[in-house]
Design a protein around this motif. Structure first.
Motif, mmCIF file in Angstrom:
data_model
loop_
_atom_site.group_PDB
_atom_site.id
_atom_site.type_symbol
_atom_site.label_atom_id
_atom_site.label_comp_id
_atom_site.label_asym_id
_atom_site.label_seq_id
_atom_site.Cartn_x
_atom_site.Cartn_y
_atom_site.Cartn_z
ATOM 1 N N ILE A 3 -10.662 -1.323 -9.292
ATOM 2 C CA ILE A 3 -11.068 -2.179 -10.395
ATOM 3 C C ILE A 3 -9.899 -3.020 -10.872
ATOM 4 C CG2 ILE A 3 -13.137 -1.099 -11.359
ATOM 5 C CD1 ILE A 3 -11.145 0.689 -12.970
ATOM 6 N N MET A 4 -8.679 -2.529 -10.597
ATOM 7 C CA MET A 4 -7.498 -3.278 -11.038
ATOM 8 C C MET A 4 -7.170 -4.382 -10.045
ATOM 9 S SD MET A 4 -4.552 -0.775 -12.389
ATOM 10 C CE MET A 4 -4.985 0.601 -11.343
ATOM 11 N N PRO A 5 -6.823 -5.561 -10.537
ATOM 12 C CA PRO A 5 -6.396 -6.606 -9.604
ATOM 13 C C PRO A 5 -5.105 -6.202 -8.889
ATOM 14 C CG PRO A 5 -6.265 -7.382 -11.889
ATOM 15 C CD PRO A 5 -6.822 -6.001 -11.928
ATOM 16 N N ARG A 6 -4.940 -6.768 -7.723
ATOM 17 C CA ARG A 6 -3.800 -6.444 -6.884
ATOM 18 C C ARG A 6 -2.460 -6.616 -7.599
ATOM 19 N NH1 ARG A 6 -3.230 -6.344 -1.274
ATOM 20 N NH2 ARG A 6 -1.042 -6.549 -0.692
ATOM 21 N N SER A 7 -2.356 -7.726 -8.376
ATOM 22 C CA SER A 7 -1.074 -8.004 -9.038
ATOM 23 C C SER A 7 -0.721 -6.903 -10.043
ATOM 24 C CB SER A 7 -1.149 -9.352 -9.747
ATOM 25 O OG SER A 7 -2.242 -9.340 -10.647
ATOM 26 N N VAL A 8 -1.714 -6.360 -10.705
ATOM 27 C CA VAL A 8 -1.472 -5.288 -11.670
ATOM 28 C C VAL A 8 -1.051 -4.015 -10.944
ATOM 29 C CG1 VAL A 8 -2.494 -3.861 -13.491
ATOM 30 C CG2 VAL A 8 -3.119 -6.273 -13.303
ATOM 31 N N ARG A 9 -1.745 -3.715 -9.876
ATOM 32 C CA ARG A 9 -1.394 -2.525 -9.074
ATOM 33 C C ARG A 9 0.049 -2.618 -8.596
ATOM 34 N NH1 ARG A 9 -5.877 -3.331 -5.496
ATOM 35 N NH2 ARG A 9 -4.431 -2.931 -3.803
ATOM 36 N N GLN A 10 0.377 -3.808 -8.113
ATOM 37 C CA GLN A 10 1.728 -4.057 -7.608
ATOM 38 C C GLN A 10 2.770 -3.787 -8.705
ATOM 39 O OE1 GLN A 10 1.306 -5.044 -4.508
ATOM 40 N NE2 GLN A 10 2.914 -6.435 -3.841
ATOM 41 N N ARG A 11 2.457 -4.258 -9.904
ATOM 42 C CA ARG A 11 3.350 -4.135 -11.042
ATOM 43 C C ARG A 11 3.574 -2.649 -11.378
ATOM 44 N NH1 ARG A 11 6.949 -5.729 -12.771
ATOM 45 N NH2 ARG A 11 7.551 -5.847 -14.951
ATOM 46 N N ILE A 12 2.470 -1.912 -11.426
ATOM 47 C CA ILE A 12 2.551 -0.477 -11.731
ATOM 48 C C ILE A 12 3.403 0.242 -10.691
ATOM 49 C CG2 ILE A 12 1.207 1.672 -11.903
ATOM 50 C CD1 ILE A 12 -1.082 -0.021 -13.060
ATOM 51 N N ARG A 13 3.161 -0.096 -9.439
ATOM 52 C CA ARG A 13 3.935 0.546 -8.378
ATOM 53 C C ARG A 13 5.421 0.256 -8.538
ATOM 54 N NH1 ARG A 13 1.744 -2.154 -3.595
ATOM 55 N NH2 ARG A 13 2.947 -0.829 -2.223
ATOM 56 N N SER A 14 5.737 -1.019 -8.846
ATOM 57 C CA SER A 14 7.163 -1.348 -8.883
ATOM 58 C C SER A 14 7.867 -0.600 -10.012
ATOM 59 C CB SER A 14 7.366 -2.859 -8.998
ATOM 60 O OG SER A 14 7.035 -3.282 -10.290
ATOM 61 N N ILE A 15 7.140 -0.313 -11.098
ATOM 62 C CA ILE A 15 7.744 0.472 -12.182
ATOM 63 C C ILE A 15 7.864 1.937 -11.764
ATOM 64 C CG2 ILE A 15 7.407 1.314 -14.552
ATOM 65 C CD1 ILE A 15 5.928 -1.438 -15.039
ATOM 66 N N MET A 16 6.781 2.439 -11.169
ATOM 67 C CA MET A 16 6.751 3.850 -10.741
ATOM 68 C C MET A 16 7.862 4.175 -9.742
ATOM 69 S SD MET A 16 3.398 5.803 -9.367
ATOM 70 C CE MET A 16 3.205 4.746 -7.943
ATOM 71 N N PHE A 17 8.105 3.236 -8.831
ATOM 72 C CA PHE A 17 9.080 3.503 -7.768
ATOM 73 C C PHE A 17 10.510 3.569 -8.297
ATOM 74 C CE2 PHE A 17 6.007 1.408 -4.564
ATOM 75 C CZ PHE A 17 5.229 2.545 -4.587
ATOM 76 N N ARG A 18 10.705 3.220 -9.583
ATOM 77 C CA ARG A 18 12.060 3.335 -10.142
ATOM 78 C C ARG A 18 12.287 4.686 -10.813
ATOM 79 N NH1 ARG A 18 11.518 -1.831 -13.150
ATOM 80 N NH2 ARG A 18 10.965 -3.254 -11.469
ATOM 81 N N LEU A 19 11.246 5.496 -10.864
ATOM 82 C CA LEU A 19 11.400 6.833 -11.467
ATOM 83 C C LEU A 19 12.256 7.716 -10.566
ATOM 84 C CD1 LEU A 19 7.686 7.368 -12.594
ATOM 85 C CD2 LEU A 19 9.650 6.831 -14.061
#
Lengths: 105, 207
Positions: A3-19
């Motif tokens: 349901i989430m647009p690709r750009s939002v998913r991408q954004r979430i991933r890029s934040i998550m990958f810095r954990l």
């Protein structure tokens, strides 16, 4: 379904990958070969598998990467079977002729 | 690749190559017939075209015969011959003129600024779950072979030697003159590029 647009998913991933204990897809990519040949340390392996667990893109990618390897192997095995089934007689003769020449020298 | 077992029950490998050194015609012919097929298959995978592959096999046999007397038997005869044919094929490949090759970079995976993968999902990923679907049509096989041939030689060869001939990283490094680190990088890039080339073939098709 997403349901989430690709750009939002991408954004979430890029934040998550810095954990902590997280790596980016680009870093994951560099580990693939060692992961598949079993040469990652247990710690590296955990980090690799954690990324795999949270990143669907990399899961799909790795699955396709492995499929490409097995398709390649299957096709080349089939090609080998064809070659074995139809060994060129003139090549056999040529090799044998060269052998008797070689011996006479 | 698993080297096929010799079809005859008392393999020439056991008799040691003495009979061939003595030039026993029947033994020599049996030996050539037992090994020519798999050697040709190896050569074809490396040099690609059949005519050069046949030349490679001829040269490899001549090399094998020439060195039979010095073959110590501490390695399996077949392993020794496998190395000979691979080396001969690599030499032939180096002599061939390189065609216009597509740069591998265009075929490598892409990432955005944050290191996130930009990759279209591929049907290829579903194949892993359906191994019985591996029975590929002749058409599909040709397409896969053509995709393999599109890889630049210096990557394709590493893929062949590691994944198909099943040589170790250090063996491949030794035979190609590349460093071990470089062999790994090339192997990974070759597989990644091939994944990209094969993906469209499996799009939409239930195979």
């Amino acid at each position: 379904m997403n349901i989430m647009p690709r750009s939002v998913r991408q954004r979430i991933r890029s934040i998550m990958f810095r954990l902590p204990l997280m790596i980016t897809c680009a870093e994951f990519e560099d580990f693939i070969i060692s992961y598949l040949d079993g040469s990652l340390s247990p710690g590296q392996r955990r980090v690799f598998e954690l990324h795999l667990a949270v990143c669907r893109e990399c899961r799909n990618y790795l699955a396709a990467y492995r499929s490409a390897m097995s398709v390649t192997r299957d096709v080349l095995d089939a090609q080998t079977a064809d070659t074995l089934a139809d060994v060129p007689e003139d090549l056999v003769s040529a090799v044998l002729a060269a052998r008797s020449q070689q011996k006479r020298k | 690749m698993k080297l096929p077992e010799s079809s005859d029950p008392a393999p020439v490998t056991e008799q040691k190559p003495h009979a061939m050194i003595r030039q026993d015609k029947a033994v020599t012919e049996q030996f050539v017939r037992a090994n020519l097929g798999w050697m040709l298959a190896v050569a074809k995978r490396i040099v690609k075209d059949s005519a050069s592959a046949e030349d490679v096999v001829q040269d490899a046999f001549s090399n094998v015969f020439k060195n039979l007397e010095t073959f110590r038997g501490d390695a399996a005869l077949k392993t020794w011959m496998h190395r000979i044919v691979v080396n001969q094929a690599l030499m032939a490949l180096r002599r061939q003129r390189r065609r216009n090759e597509q740069p591998i970079d265009e075929l490598l995976p892409e990432f955005d600024r944050d290191g996130c993968r930009i990759d279209e999902p591929s049907m290829l990923s579903d194949i892993a779950r359906t191994p019985e679907a591996m029975l590929l049509s002749a058409d599909r096989r040709q397409q896969v072979l053509a995709s393999i041939e599109r890889l630049p030689d210096s990557y394709r060869v590493v893929l062949m030697l590691r994944d198909i001939e099943e040589l170790t990283t250090s063996e491949v490094a030794e035979m190609t003159g590349l460093s071990e680190a470089n062999v790994k990088v090339r192997l990974h890039r070759a597989r990644a590029a091939l994944k990209k080339l094969l993906s469209p073939l499996f799009e939409g098709a239930g195979l």
